[in-house]
Design a protein around this motif. Structure first.
Motif, PDB file in Angstrom:
ATOM      1  N   LEU A 115       0.791  -1.333   0.021  1.00 23.72           N
ATOM      2  CA  LEU A 115      -0.131  -0.159   0.176  1.00 23.72           C
ATOM      3  C   LEU A 115       0.902   1.160  -0.159  1.00 23.72           C
ATOM      4  N   GLY A 116       0.501   2.276  -0.568  1.00 21.31           N
ATOM      5  CA  GLY A 116       1.040   3.513  -0.394  1.00 21.31           C
ATOM      6  C   GLY A 116       0.367   4.461   0.167  1.00 21.31           C
ATOM      7  N   ILE A 117       0.994   5.673   0.744  1.00 22.30           N
ATOM      8  CA  ILE A 117       0.737   6.585   1.161  1.00 22.30           C
ATOM      9  C   ILE A 117       1.345   7.907   0.621  1.00 22.30           C
ATOM     10  N   PHE A 118       0.740   8.992   0.516  1.00 22.40           N
ATOM     11  CA  PHE A 118       1.161  10.115   0.110  1.00 22.40           C
ATOM     12  C   PHE A 118       0.691  11.443   0.607  1.00 22.40           C
ATOM     13  N   GLU A 119       1.387  12.554   0.964  1.00 19.72           N
ATOM     14  CA  GLU A 119       1.200  13.794   1.436  1.00 19.72           C
ATOM     15  C   GLU A 119       1.083  14.908   0.514  1.00 19.72           C
ATOM     16  N   VAL A 120       0.144  15.564   0.121  1.00 22.92           N
ATOM     17  CA  VAL A 120       0.315  16.475  -0.920  1.00 22.92           C
ATOM     18  C   VAL A 120       1.387  17.633  -0.422  1.00 22.92           C
ATOM     19  N   ASP A 121       2.018  18.007  -1.251  1.00 23.35           N
ATOM     20  CA  ASP A 121       3.073  19.130  -0.924  1.00 23.35           C
ATOM     21  C   ASP A 121       3.604  19.708  -2.148  1.00 23.35           C
ATOM     22  N   PRO A 122       3.119  20.894  -2.627  1.00 26.86           N
ATOM     23  CA  PRO A 122       3.550  21.544  -3.789  1.00 26.86           C
ATOM     24  C   PRO A 122       5.152  21.955  -3.840  1.00 26.86           C
ATOM     25  N   GLU A 123       5.713  22.166  -2.563  1.00 29.67           N
ATOM     26  CA  GLU A 123       6.951  22.405  -2.346  1.00 29.67           C
ATOM     27  C   GLU A 123       7.968  21.078  -2.402  1.00 29.67           C
ATOM     28  N   ALA A 124       7.380  19.866  -2.385  1.00 31.24           N
ATOM     29  CA  ALA A 124       8.333  18.626  -2.396  1.00 31.24           C
ATOM     30  C   ALA A 124       9.374  18.836  -3.469  1.00 31.24           C
ATOM     31  N   LYS A 125      10.658  18.562  -3.072  1.00 28.59           N
ATOM     32  CA  LYS A 125      11.797  18.310  -3.882  1.00 28.59           C
ATOM     33  C   LYS A 125      12.407  17.153  -3.604  1.00 28.59           C
TER      34      LYS A 125
END
Length: 125
Positions: A115-125
């Protein structure tokens, strides 16, 4: 139409899986009666799903995923990742940036499912 709207999770130990997903994501479960397999309906804040007793053997460990993997959007990646691991989940692919989109990672649940999880972050680099 033509978008994911229902999912299923297979489990060797349904009670263990119900506990894991209930604690990690706060999902609610209702046993479905009258079916030819043990089956639990899943209510989430999004698409509905089902959890069932695994009907066949799993692939050998570390052989890759033979499935359609789902990722859940979470508010706090690190908090959810810690909860998954504290409840018996295993880190499969550590947190990484999907540039300008999100933080993503993958785990194995208590039943060996990816399973995957993700946190939205337009600043992710």
């Amino acid at each position: 139409m033509n978008a994911p709207s229902y999912f299923e999770i297979q489990a060797d130990d349904t009670q263990r899986a119900l506990h894991f997903y209930g604690e990690v994501f706060g999902w609610k479960f209702t046993k479905a009666e009258g079916l030819p397999v043990e089956y639990w309906r899943i209510e989430t804040d999004g698409p509905r799903g089902g959890l069932l007793k695994r009907p066949a053997k799993t692939p050998p460990y570390e052989c890759g995923t033979n499935a359609f993997v789902c990722s859940m959007e979470v508010k706090d990646f690190d908090e959810t990742a810690a909860k998954i691991q504290n409840l018996g989940g295993i880190l499969a692919l550590p947190k990484f940036a999907v540039p300008s989109t999100c933080w993503q990672g993958y785990f194995l649940d208590t039943e060996g499912n990816t399973l995957g999880i993700f946190e939205v972050d337009p600043e992710a680099k």
